[in-house]
Write a protein that holds these residues in place. Structure first.
Motif, PDB file in Angstrom:
ATOM      1  N   HIS A  95       0.860  -1.192   0.000  1.00 51.40           N
ATOM      2  CA  HIS A  95       0.000   0.000   0.000  1.00 51.40           C
ATOM      3  C   HIS A  95       0.892   1.236   0.000  1.00 51.40           C
ATOM      4  O   HIS A  95       1.633   1.487   0.948  1.00 51.40           O
ATOM      5  CB  HIS A  95      -0.912  -0.006   1.235  1.00 51.40           C
TER       6      HIS A  95
ATOM      7  N   ALA B 238       0.691   5.360  -0.515  1.00 54.85           N
ATOM      8  CA  ALA B 238      -0.208   6.517  -0.600  1.00 54.85           C
ATOM      9  C   ALA B 238       0.560   7.786  -0.285  1.00 54.85           C
ATOM     10  O   ALA B 238       1.595   7.763   0.398  1.00 54.85           O
ATOM     11  CB  ALA B 238      -1.381   6.355   0.362  1.00 54.85           C
ATOM     12  N   ILE B 239       0.085   8.900  -0.785  1.00 57.02           N
ATOM     13  CA  ILE B 239       0.672  10.204  -0.490  1.00 57.02           C
ATOM     14  C   ILE B 239       0.106  10.704   0.840  1.00 57.02           C
ATOM     15  O   ILE B 239      -1.117  10.809   0.993  1.00 57.02           O
ATOM     16  CB  ILE B 239       0.357  11.214  -1.606  1.00 57.02           C
TER      17      ILE B 239
ATOM     18  N   THR C  29      -3.107  13.356   1.888  1.00 59.10           N
ATOM     19  CA  THR C  29      -3.904  13.667   0.698  1.00 59.10           C
ATOM     20  C   THR C  29      -4.989  12.624   0.443  1.00 59.10           C
ATOM     21  O   THR C  29      -5.999  12.931  -0.197  1.00 59.10           O
ATOM     22  CB  THR C  29      -3.021  13.757  -0.557  1.00 59.10           C
ATOM     23  N   GLY C  30      -4.776  11.431   0.929  1.00 65.88           N
ATOM     24  CA  GLY C  30      -5.714  10.358   0.660  1.00 65.88           C
ATOM     25  C   GLY C  30      -5.546   9.725  -0.706  1.00 65.88           C
ATOM     26  O   GLY C  30      -6.315   8.843  -1.080  1.00 65.88           O
ATOM     27  N   TRP C  31      -4.545  10.177  -1.461  1.00 70.27           N
ATOM     28  CA  TRP C  31      -4.304   9.602  -2.789  1.00 70.27           C
ATOM     29  C   TRP C  31      -3.520   8.304  -2.658  1.00 70.27           C
ATOM     30  O   TRP C  31      -2.452   8.268  -2.049  1.00 70.27           O
ATOM     31  CB  TRP C  31      -3.537  10.579  -3.661  1.00 70.27           C
ATOM     32  N   VAL C  32      -4.053   7.253  -3.227  1.00 67.76           N
ATOM     33  CA  VAL C  32      -3.400   5.940  -3.200  1.00 67.76           C
ATOM     34  C   VAL C  32      -2.721   5.696  -4.540  1.00 67.76           C
ATOM     35  O   VAL C  32      -3.369   5.687  -5.585  1.00 67.76           O
ATOM     36  CB  VAL C  32      -4.423   4.825  -2.908  1.00 67.76           C
ATOM     37  N   LEU C  33      -1.403   5.548  -4.495  1.00 70.00           N
ATOM     38  CA  LEU C  33      -0.642   5.298  -5.717  1.00 70.00           C
ATOM     39  C   LEU C  33      -0.649   3.827  -6.106  1.00 70.00           C
ATOM     40  O   LEU C  33      -0.676   3.492  -7.278  1.00 70.00           O
ATOM     41  CB  LEU C  33       0.809   5.776  -5.545  1.00 70.00           C
TER      42      LEU C  33
ATOM     43  N   ASP D 128      -2.067  -0.130  -4.486  1.00 69.56           N
ATOM     44  CA  ASP D 128      -2.651  -0.991  -3.458  1.00 69.56           C
ATOM     45  C   ASP D 128      -2.903  -2.360  -4.101  1.00 69.56           C
ATOM     46  O   ASP D 128      -3.867  -2.534  -4.848  1.00 69.56           O
ATOM     47  CB  ASP D 128      -3.953  -0.392  -2.920  1.00 69.56           C
TER      48      ASP D 128
END
Length: 268
Positions: free
Chosen positions: A117, A119-120, A123-127, A129
């Protein structure tokens, strides 16, 4: 008057006789079918395996060189913590068989990290997963294993190159105000490269052949494809000879590349 040296001539005769005996036995037993050999020599599957081996070995060498450079700098840094860490790394990865390392990383990563997992923060942005089993493919595991194992050897090669540069040159560079990083980049590394390049070329050849170990974890390199083919048609010797031929081609490529690089870093 020069005395004739019979020892080398006698040894040459013995070697020639041994080669002739082996050659005659192979020809008499028809151990290799030339037709089958030529049939698979340029087979698309075999060529794909050879290309995979070449790309894997070359990429692993670049990664190992980067790892080796960092580890070598840590070993010569004078910091006891960095020195201890780098020494332990070299000891562990040089002291265990490369095959064990490949199998270990292929099986250990999914157990240690079942889910990858990324993520940034904030920000809640998942790069990314995804389950680790889909990320650690045989190719990735082979690349990681070969790079880390070879990195330990490259670290010692690079460290040996650094130590071969006379300390007086470092002292002279510092005396005129050069920072440590500038001394390493402009004084030490260019001279150390003369020692590093030939040894690194030998390691590249060994690494290209070591890609055959990736067959143990299912990566479709040259040996794995060759064994899959002869498992179906039972032409074991012919397929191994095909694989051996392409390993020799890769070795020739690495040798030419090494010779070319050595011209840029002459010993004198």
């Amino acid at each position: 008057m020069h005395r004739r040296q019979w020892g080398p001539w006698l040894f040459a005769v013995l070697v020639s006789a041994a080669l002739a005996t082996v050659g005659h036995a192979a020809f008499t037993a028809k151990v290799l079918d030339p037709g089958v050999f030529l049939k698979y020599l340029f087979s698309p599957m075999v060529l794909e395996g050879a290309l995979n081996s070449l790309l894997l070995g070359t990429t692993a060498l670049f990664l190992a060189a980067a790892v080796g450079l960092v580890v070598a700098l840590m070993r010569v840094s004078g910091n006891p913590i960095l020195t201890a860490f780098s020494s332990t790394y070299v000891y562990l990865f040089r002291g265990t068989p490369m095959l064990i390392q490949l199998i270990f990383w292929f099986n250990a990563f999914p157990i240690m990290f079942p889910q990858l997992h990324i993520a940034i923060p904030f920000t809640g942005w998942v790069l990314l997963d995804a389950p680790m089993t889909s990320v650690i493919t045989p190719h990735i595991a082979a690349l990681v294993g070969l790079s880390l194992a070879e990195g330990a050897y490259m670290a010692e090669i690079i460290r040996g190159g650094f130590l071969a540069v006379d300390n007086g040159q470092r002292d002279a560079a510092r005396a005129i105000g050069m920072r440590h990083s500038v001394v390493m980049r402009q004084v030490v590394i260019p001279q150390a490269a003369r020692i590093i390049v030939p040894a690194a070329g030998n390691q590249y050849i060994l690494l290209l052949k070591s890609t055959s170990l990736a067959s143990a974890i299912g990566y479709l390199e040259l040996l794995r494809i060759s064994t899959d083919i002869y498992a179906a048609n039972f032409h074991v010797v012919e397929l191994l000879a095909v694989a051996g031929f392409w390993y020799l081609v890769m070795t020739a490529f690495a040798t030419v590349l090494q010779t070319t690089l050595e011209k840029f870093f002459p010993h004198r």
